[in-house]
Design a protein around this motif. Structure first.
Motif, PDB file in Angstrom:
ATOM      1  N   TRP B 756       0.849  -1.189   0.000  1.00  0.00           N
ATOM      2  CA  TRP B 756       0.000   0.000   0.000  1.00  0.00           C
ATOM      3  C   TRP B 756       0.880   1.233   0.000  1.00  0.00           C
ATOM      4  O   TRP B 756       1.662   1.455   0.912  1.00  0.00           O
ATOM      5  CB  TRP B 756      -0.903  -0.010   1.236  1.00  0.00           C
ATOM      6  CG  TRP B 756      -1.919  -1.094   1.111  1.00  0.00           C
ATOM      7  CD1 TRP B 756      -1.856  -2.331   1.661  1.00  0.00           C
ATOM      8  CD2 TRP B 756      -3.112  -1.045   0.363  1.00  0.00           C
ATOM      9  NE1 TRP B 756      -2.949  -3.069   1.320  1.00  0.00           N
ATOM     10  CE2 TRP B 756      -3.746  -2.288   0.518  1.00  0.00           C
ATOM     11  CE3 TRP B 756      -3.732  -0.069  -0.415  1.00  0.00           C
ATOM     12  CZ2 TRP B 756      -4.964  -2.579  -0.077  1.00  0.00           C
ATOM     13  CZ3 TRP B 756      -4.950  -0.366  -1.016  1.00  0.00           C
ATOM     14  CH2 TRP B 756      -5.563  -1.616  -0.845  1.00  0.00           C
ATOM     15  N   GLN B 757       0.770   2.042  -1.065  1.00  0.00           N
ATOM     16  CA  GLN B 757       1.645   3.203  -1.217  1.00  0.00           C
ATOM     17  C   GLN B 757       0.805   4.444  -1.417  1.00  0.00           C
ATOM     18  O   GLN B 757      -0.217   4.392  -2.096  1.00  0.00           O
ATOM     19  CB  GLN B 757       2.508   3.050  -2.477  1.00  0.00           C
ATOM     20  CG  GLN B 757       3.147   1.716  -2.665  1.00  0.00           C
ATOM     21  CD  GLN B 757       4.552   1.703  -2.138  1.00  0.00           C
ATOM     22  OE1 GLN B 757       5.023   2.705  -1.592  1.00  0.00           O
ATOM     23  NE2 GLN B 757       5.229   0.591  -2.301  1.00  0.00           N
ATOM     24  N   PRO B 758       1.284   5.553  -0.904  1.00  0.00           N
ATOM     25  CA  PRO B 758       0.714   6.825  -1.361  1.00  0.00           C
ATOM     26  C   PRO B 758       1.354   7.167  -2.692  1.00  0.00           C
ATOM     27  O   PRO B 758       2.578   7.039  -2.853  1.00  0.00           O
ATOM     28  CB  PRO B 758       1.123   7.817  -0.271  1.00  0.00           C
ATOM     29  CG  PRO B 758       2.264   7.181   0.437  1.00  0.00           C
ATOM     30  CD  PRO B 758       2.256   5.726   0.145  1.00  0.00           C
ATOM     31  N   GLU B 760       1.990   9.844  -4.115  1.00  0.00           N
ATOM     32  CA  GLU B 760       2.915  10.976  -4.018  1.00  0.00           C
ATOM     33  C   GLU B 760       4.349  10.506  -3.903  1.00  0.00           C
ATOM     34  O   GLU B 760       5.259  11.028  -4.538  1.00  0.00           O
ATOM     35  CB  GLU B 760       2.546  11.723  -2.730  1.00  0.00           C
ATOM     36  CG  GLU B 760       2.950  13.135  -2.711  1.00  0.00           C
ATOM     37  CD  GLU B 760       2.343  13.747  -1.477  1.00  0.00           C
ATOM     38  OE1 GLU B 760       1.591  14.719  -1.631  1.00  0.00           O
ATOM     39  OE2 GLU B 760       2.610  13.241  -0.361  1.00  0.00           O
ATOM     40  N   GLU B 761       4.532   9.495  -3.053  1.00  0.00           N
ATOM     41  CA  GLU B 761       5.873   9.015  -2.786  1.00  0.00           C
ATOM     42  C   GLU B 761       6.499   8.456  -4.052  1.00  0.00           C
ATOM     43  O   GLU B 761       7.677   8.696  -4.343  1.00  0.00           O
ATOM     44  CB  GLU B 761       5.793   7.910  -1.732  1.00  0.00           C
ATOM     45  CG  GLU B 761       7.068   7.707  -0.996  1.00  0.00           C
ATOM     46  CD  GLU B 761       6.825   6.783   0.173  1.00  0.00           C
ATOM     47  OE1 GLU B 761       6.518   7.308   1.254  1.00  0.00           O
ATOM     48  OE2 GLU B 761       6.924   5.570  -0.028  1.00  0.00           O
ATOM     49  N   GLY B 764       7.414  11.221  -6.333  1.00  0.00           N
ATOM     50  CA  GLY B 764       8.630  11.865  -5.857  1.00  0.00           C
ATOM     51  C   GLY B 764       9.861  11.040  -6.177  1.00  0.00           C
ATOM     52  O   GLY B 764      10.890  11.583  -6.621  1.00  0.00           O
ATOM     53  N   GLY B 765       9.735   9.727  -5.991  1.00  0.00           N
ATOM     54  CA  GLY B 765      10.881   8.874  -6.275  1.00  0.00           C
ATOM     55  C   GLY B 765      11.285   8.962  -7.735  1.00  0.00           C
ATOM     56  O   GLY B 765      12.477   9.074  -8.065  1.00  0.00           O
ATOM     57  N   LEU B 783      -1.684  16.646  -7.286  1.00  0.00           N
ATOM     58  CA  LEU B 783      -2.259  15.438  -6.690  1.00  0.00           C
ATOM     59  C   LEU B 783      -3.199  15.849  -5.557  1.00  0.00           C
ATOM     60  O   LEU B 783      -2.797  16.587  -4.668  1.00  0.00           O
ATOM     61  CB  LEU B 783      -1.152  14.548  -6.109  1.00  0.00           C
ATOM     62  CG  LEU B 783      -0.095  14.042  -7.086  1.00  0.00           C
ATOM     63  CD1 LEU B 783       1.002  13.301  -6.321  1.00  0.00           C
ATOM     64  CD2 LEU B 783      -0.730  13.094  -8.095  1.00  0.00           C
ATOM     65  N   LEU B 789      -4.708   5.271  -0.672  1.00  0.00           N
ATOM     66  CA  LEU B 789      -3.554   4.410  -0.892  1.00  0.00           C
ATOM     67  C   LEU B 789      -3.877   3.437  -2.017  1.00  0.00           C
ATOM     68  O   LEU B 789      -5.002   2.958  -2.154  1.00  0.00           O
ATOM     69  CB  LEU B 789      -3.239   3.601   0.366  1.00  0.00           C
ATOM     70  CG  LEU B 789      -2.746   4.365   1.586  1.00  0.00           C
ATOM     71  CD1 LEU B 789      -2.570   3.385   2.740  1.00  0.00           C
ATOM     72  CD2 LEU B 789      -1.445   5.066   1.319  1.00  0.00           C
ATOM     73  N   SER B 794       5.895  -0.443  -6.009  1.00  0.00           N
ATOM     74  CA  SER B 794       6.377   0.928  -6.155  1.00  0.00           C
ATOM     75  C   SER B 794       7.504   1.033  -7.166  1.00  0.00           C
ATOM     76  O   SER B 794       7.577   1.983  -7.942  1.00  0.00           O
ATOM     77  CB  SER B 794       6.850   1.464  -4.815  1.00  0.00           C
ATOM     78  OG  SER B 794       7.822   0.599  -4.278  1.00  0.00           O
ATOM     79  N   MET B 795       8.383   0.045  -7.202  1.00  0.00           N
ATOM     80  CA  MET B 795       9.502   0.136  -8.124  1.00  0.00           C
ATOM     81  C   MET B 795       9.004   0.145  -9.558  1.00  0.00           C
ATOM     82  O   MET B 795       9.488   0.893 -10.398  1.00  0.00           O
ATOM     83  CB  MET B 795      10.430  -1.056  -7.927  1.00  0.00           C
ATOM     84  CG  MET B 795      10.983  -1.140  -6.541  1.00  0.00           C
ATOM     85  SD  MET B 795      12.624  -1.874  -6.540  1.00  0.00           S
ATOM     86  CE  MET B 795      13.520  -0.712  -7.510  1.00  0.00           C
ATOM     87  N   GLU B 798       7.140   3.271 -10.446  1.00  0.00           N
ATOM     88  CA  GLU B 798       8.111   4.354 -10.597  1.00  0.00           C
ATOM     89  C   GLU B 798       8.702   4.311 -11.993  1.00  0.00           C
ATOM     90  O   GLU B 798       8.933   5.346 -12.624  1.00  0.00           O
ATOM     91  CB  GLU B 798       9.209   4.191  -9.558  1.00  0.00           C
ATOM     92  CG  GLU B 798       9.934   5.483  -9.282  1.00  0.00           C
ATOM     93  CD  GLU B 798      11.125   5.257  -8.366  1.00  0.00           C
ATOM     94  OE1 GLU B 798      10.907   5.231  -7.143  1.00  0.00           O
ATOM     95  OE2 GLU B 798      12.231   5.104  -8.890  1.00  0.00           O
TER      96      GLU B 798
END
Lengths: 231, 914
Positions: B756-758, B760-761, B764-765, B783, B789, B794-795, B798
């Motif tokens: 579970w990711q926001p 935004e993060e 940003g990454g 955003l 969430l 995430s990777m 991204e």
């Protein structure tokens, strides 16, 4: 720049060793090279280095084993070099006691920055000081008075948010894994609940950063953890 | 003979036969007139000679009968231990075929070629074992007596008066490479018998006394000698043929042999065979079934089946026809087949009976103008009385057209009732007509009634009806009325005629029914074949095919069936699904494997492993063996009929064809896929090679310059070169990343690490990793604060951002802004990355997501065109979708949507204090 610092480079690729040697010597560090994990461990035991740069993809030993081996009798800072696909190895190495990491290919700037951070922590703990106040740019964290200010405006943080921030400050500049942060802030029962961490990091960013989507201090190390930039 | 060009097909056949013969083992038969002439002895002597020449000789099965001199000869030869079989409290010693095949010597001795193997052996006869040995390439020496030869069987039993059961087909002898005749003059044989040198089993002693009469021995010897001479003659003719190819006959003799019920049939067939051999003619054995012959007893029908089978074994073509009048059918068929001769048995009746009732032979002789007729003399009925072959004892139905089962007794009775009723009705009508019409007309009414009954209810009721009609007519209408006396003898004639008419009509209708029934049956069978073919043609998928085939086969042949197919290694395995009610369970895989390997039938009713109840048929197509069809018939005797065999053959070839078609279709599909993979691989290689060479060229150039002239270059020049090297190297690293991503995603090895990711993060990454590239493009991030969430890797997401942003940088002029926005509704989170560049060329919105696609106006941006396809793969792996369009104000917008699910429960802060 600490002139007399001794750095041991444990890396099997000759070209990378050459690059590291050239760069680090130019910066004034003393460089000792080792080609294999075993050799590295021997050198580390004999030479008492100030920093170890360790490549994870060694032919004879698992990099994580080398970290564990060194950590068994020394707390010398370890920076690991990893190839892009080895996420899990990176995390295991950090959890086993490594301090920071660099992803290949990397440039000189990143390398030196990491080394600086790692050495700084050593010196500060060796000197026995606990830095009471941490500040970088407009962020100031006063741990003695429990006050956090951004551009001198006080920011109110909940206890957990404050605790999270202080853990990051304590290891400023270094990467902290999710696991470590969760354990330090919430306790060992929460190590699997990374979403807590993320949400709180998001809250911190919103409270402390000018542009939360593009943070200046509270950086995300994707797949690994978080880092509070110290300079 | 005309000088003709040799027929290429015949030549090819000859070459193929010669080829096959070369690969086959060589068979030498030690041939003798009777037991005791010294065949085994001669065989062993020859074996020793071969062994002395250095050949690997093994004695497979040699019957010494405890004769000292023969046993002595066995010394020094490697013997194969016999297979012991338990049979009714005794242990039988049998030839071990599997051990022989395993041992695979160059030459093996197998005695007593005509021997019948114990039940449970692979083949019922030893000559079939020898056949398999020859097929495996092993040379064989064997021994056999003249009385065991199939076509001479009847002759020998006539001579000796002793029936011989164990026979060897003539084909075996004909195909043998060498026949050595072991000849012993009868006097010497008798001498040996006296000296006790000839083995006689105890029980047969008395019979043997009869057997070894001098007359018999002389006759047998003559038979053996003549047979050998015939063979030599044939060999000579073959030789001449091979070397004088012009001697190919253009017109072949064709013989038609008619058999009927009666003990003579088998002898007739054998005699016909000998005649055919003599004339080198093709021969066809015909059995014509009339309505009358339908009513034969079970034994007689079995005898006919046996005869037909014998004919086929001897090499005839067999046909069963149905017809009304035998003679006409025979002639008609002979004409159709261009038969040059007709062979018949001697008429059974003679003298005045023959004159009165006529005989088939006479009729045919009269009708056949241009066809030669041979009449074969009658032999003794000896063999035909010898008892039914247990093999056929289970036949219930014969051709499926048998006389109605007793269960239709009710129907018969019904017919008789109707007959009564009809007659009564006629009487009633006649009664009313009495006053107005002549008696002659009244008869017509009765006649009508009889005709109707005959047409509808068959012979029996019509006969009853006609008798009753006569009686009633006599009683009611013929003066003196109400009595059975007949005043005018004319009416006797009337009665007779009426009876005859009734009989004739009922006979006719019975025959018509019969014919119609046959036609219906035939049509039904053809229709079933057609139905199956049609269904198979429309089906895809092996499983479906098999199911349909089994269904049809089961219906038509009244059997349970299953199709066994091989797995990848070529071994037959049970089918995976459970099958239907028509499936045959419990088939033996080892027999099926044998059938698959050898391409021959096995199981009940065949020469191989006939012990069980199931028949195994090979499914052969042009590309080789496809599988095995196992059939468990309700009525095995019916399946054995040559006609049913042919129908079965047709069915199996249809099934094989369909299976082959499916297989070929699958192969074609695989080939197609391989081709496409090849194409893709080539595109990839060419794209990579270009995109690697370009930065490499810059790096090599710049670095070599630094190495060579580093000291002399101005510092800003050095800086520039260094920067070039750095930039290009980073670009190559990007390409390597993309390729790695693509490879992982393609191989399906990617396991999403969903957390579970926001959002935004993640944004940003991505931005953090691209700062250097995006210096010229201000990025606006929009955003909403309450964005939920999302459970994503995430990777990977991204990377999606990174690729989209890189694309935006590549295709928009410097200075133009890039916007990242997101919105969410109930089910999805939609992210949009938009720019203000030139937009996507219209029509390309979908194609840009394909691998290696690059928009034409790209110049030398490089990148292999993989970025967007990677984005698509990642987004789709998350269960989302990605699409692109152009903004109305100019510029491109890339959207991707990720599914939203219930986020995890976050505890209140107080609760988490530790």
């Amino acid at each position: 720049m600490n002139n007399a610092a001794t750095i041991i480079v444990i890396e099997d690729e000759a070209q990378i060793r050459r690059f590291l040697r050239t760069t680090l010597t130019a910066e004034g560090y003393q460089v000792i090279e080792a080609e294999t994990g075993k050799q590295g461990l021997t050198e580390a035991a004999m030479r008492k280095p100030d920093l170890i740069i360790l490549d994870l993809g060694l032919p004879d030993m698992d990099g994580v084993e080398v970290v564990k081996g060194i950590r068994a009798w020394s707390s010398v800072p370890i920076v690991i070099l990893s190839a892009r696909a080895q996420e899990s190895d990176k995390i295991s190495a950090l959890d086993a006691g490594a301090d920071d990491y660099l992803v290949k290919p990397f440039g000189v700037g990143e390398l030196l920055a990491r080394i600086r951070v790692a050495l700084r922590h050593v010196s500060s703990t060796v000197n026995g000081e606990e830095e009471g106040v941490f500040s970088v740019d407009e962020l100031k964290v006063d741990m003695i008075h429990r006050k956090v200010t951004v551009s001198d405006a006080e920011v109110h943080l909940t206890p957990i948010e404050y605790r999270l921030l202080t853990v990051l400050v304590k290891h400023a500049g270094k990467v902290l894994t999710h696991r470590l942060l969760l354990k330090e802030v919430w306790g060992p029962n929460y190590v699997e609940r990374a979403h807590y961490l993320r949400i709180y990091m998001g809250i911190l960013r919103h409270k402390l950063e000018k542009d939360p989507a593009r943070p200046r201090f509270l950086l995300t190390e994707v797949g690994v953890g978080y880092r509070l930039v110290a300079d | 003979m005309n000088e003709q060009r040799p027929d290429p097909d015949a030549l090819l056949e000859k070459v193929q036969r010669a080829e096959a013969k070369r690969r086959r083992g060589r068979l030498k038969i030690f041939f003798g007139a009777s037991a005791g002439v010294g065949k085994t002895f001669g065989m062993l002597l020859a074996a020793h000679e071969r062994r002395a020449e250095g050949l690997d000789v093994v004695a497979g099965y040699v019957e010494t009968h405890n004769r000292a001199e023969t046993e002595q000869l066995l010394h020094g030869l490697e013997t194969l231990p016999p297979r012991l079989v338990e049979h009714r409290d005794t242990q039988l010693r049998e030839f071990d075929l599997d051990a022989a095949l395993k041992r695979h010597p160059a030459l093996i001795l197998v005695d007593e070629l005509a021997h019948t193997n114990a039940p449970g052996s692979r083949h019922p006869k030893r000559w079939q074992d020898v056949d398999e040995l020859l097929d495996a390439g092993i040379d064989v020496y064997t021994a056999v007596n003249v009385q065991h030869i199939e076509s001479l069987n009847d002759v020998v039993s006539q001579i000796t008066g002793i029936p011989v059961w164990e026979t060897v087909p003539d084909a075996v002898l004909a195909e043998a490479n060498e026949i050595e005749l072991i000849d012993l003059p009868p006097d010497e044989l008798l001498q040996r018998l006296k000296e006790g040198k000839v083995y006689l089993p105890q029980q047969a002693e008395r019979a043997a006394q009869n057997f070894f009469r001098k007359g018999n021995l002389i006759a047998l010897r003559e038979l053996a000698l003549r047979r050998t001479a015939d063979r030599v003659d044939a060999q000579m003719r073959d030789y001449r043929e091979d070397h004088a190819i012009q001697d190919v006959w253009q017109v072949k003799e064709r013989m038609l042999v008619c058999i009927g019920p009666g003990g003579n049939a088998e002898n007739l067939v054998r005699a016909a065979y000998r005649l055919a051999q003599l004339l080198k003619a093709e021969w066809i054995v015909v059995y014509i079934e009339t309505a009358k012959l339908q009513r034969l007893s079970r034994e007689q029908r079995d005898a006919i089946l046996r005869t037909l089978k014998l004919a086929e074994e001897l090499g005839a073509e067999t046909v069963t026809l149905s017809g009304h009048r035998l003679a006409n059918e025979v002639i008609a068929y002979a004409r159709t087949r261009n038969a040059t001769r007709i062979v018949l048995g001697k008429p059974t009746l003679s003298g005045w009976k023959r004159w009165l009732f006529g005989s088939l032979v006479d009729t045919i002789v009269r009708l056949a103008n241009d066809i030669d007729i041979h009449v074969v003399g009658k032999e003794s009925n000896f063999l035909s009385q010898a008892g039914a072959n247990p093999y056929f004892s289970r036949s219930r139905l014969y051709l499926g057209l048998a006389s109605e089962e007793p269960s239709s007794l009710f129907k018969l009775r019904e017919g008789y009732m109707w007959a009564l009723a009809a007659t009564a009705f006629c009487t009633a009508i006649a009664w009313f007509m009495l006053d107005h019409f002549d008696l002659a007309n009244l008869i017509m009414v009765y006649l009508l009634g009889v005709v109707v009954v005959a047409a509808r209810y068959g012979r029996g009721p019509s006969v009853l009806s006609s008798f009753l009609s006569v009686l009633l007519f006599d009683f009611c209408f013929v003066p003196p009325r109400f009595s059975f006396a007949v005043s005018d003898s004319q009416y006797l004639v009337t009665f007779a005629v009426m009876l005859l008419v009734a009989l004739v009509i009922s006979n006719m209708t019975a025959n018509t029914h019969h014919q119609a029934k046959i036609a219906v049956h035939r049509e039904r069978r053809i229709a079933s074949l057609y139905a199956m073919s049609r269904e198979l043609a429309a089906t895809r998928g092996e499983g479906n095919l098999v199911r349909i085939a089994v269904k049809h086969v089961a219906e038509v042949f009244e059997a349970q069936a299953v199709i066994l197919l091989p797995n990848d290694t070529g071994s037959i395995v049970y089918p995976k699904d459970e099958g239907s009610a028509q499936s045959c369970h419990g088939s033996d895989l080892s027999i099926a494997q044998w059938v698959y390997d050898h391409g021959q039938m096995a199981g009940q009713g065949t020469d191989t492993l006939p012990g069980g109840e199931v028949i195994y048929l090979p499914l052969k197509a042009s590309s080789g063996m496809i599988g095995v069809l196992a059939l468990l018939p309700l009525n095995p005797a019916r399946i054995a009929l040559p006609e049913q065999q042919r129908l079965l053959d047709t069915f199996t070839s249809q099934i094989s064809l369909a299976l082959e078609r499916v297989r070929l279709a699958m192969e074609a599909q695989n080939v197609q896929m391989k081709m496409e993979t090849e194409q893709l691989r080539n595109s990839l290689l060419s794209a990579i090679s270009h995109d690697l060479r370009t930065p490499l060229a810059a790096i090599v150039g710049a670095s070599s310059s630094l190495v060579r002239d580093g000291n002399t270059l101005a510092s800003h020049a050095r800086q520039e070169l260094g920067q070039t090297i750095y930039d290009e190297a980073i670009r190559m690293a990007g390409l390597a990343n993309n390729l790695l991503d693509m490879a992982r995603l393609e191989s399906g090895a990617v396991v999403l690490n969903r957390q579970w990711q926001p959002l935004e993060e993640v944004v940003g990454g991505a931005l953090a990793g691209l700062t250097s590239r995006m210096v010229n493009h201000p990025v606006t991030i929009r955003l909403p604060h309450d964005l939920p969430l999302v459970e994503i890797d995430s990777m990977l997401i991204e990377r999606v951002f990174a690729n989209l942003l890189e694309n935006a940088v590549k295709y928009t002029p410097p200075g133009t802004p890039i916007t990242i926005a997101a919105a969410s509704d109930q089910n999805e989170l939609v992210v949009t990355v938009s720019d203000q560049g030139s937009g996507i060329p219209s029509g390309e919105e979908k194609r840009i997501f394909e691998k290696f696609h690059r928009v034409a106006s790209e110049g030398n941006q490089g990148g292999a065109g993989l970025g967007l396809s990677i984005c698509r793969a990642i987004v789709e792996a998350h269960g989302g979708r990605i699409w692109a369009d152009n903004l109305p104000s100019g510029g491109a917008a890339f959207h991707f949507a990720l599914p939203l699910t219930e986020p995890p429960f976050i505890e209140n802060e107080e609760a988490t204090q530790s």
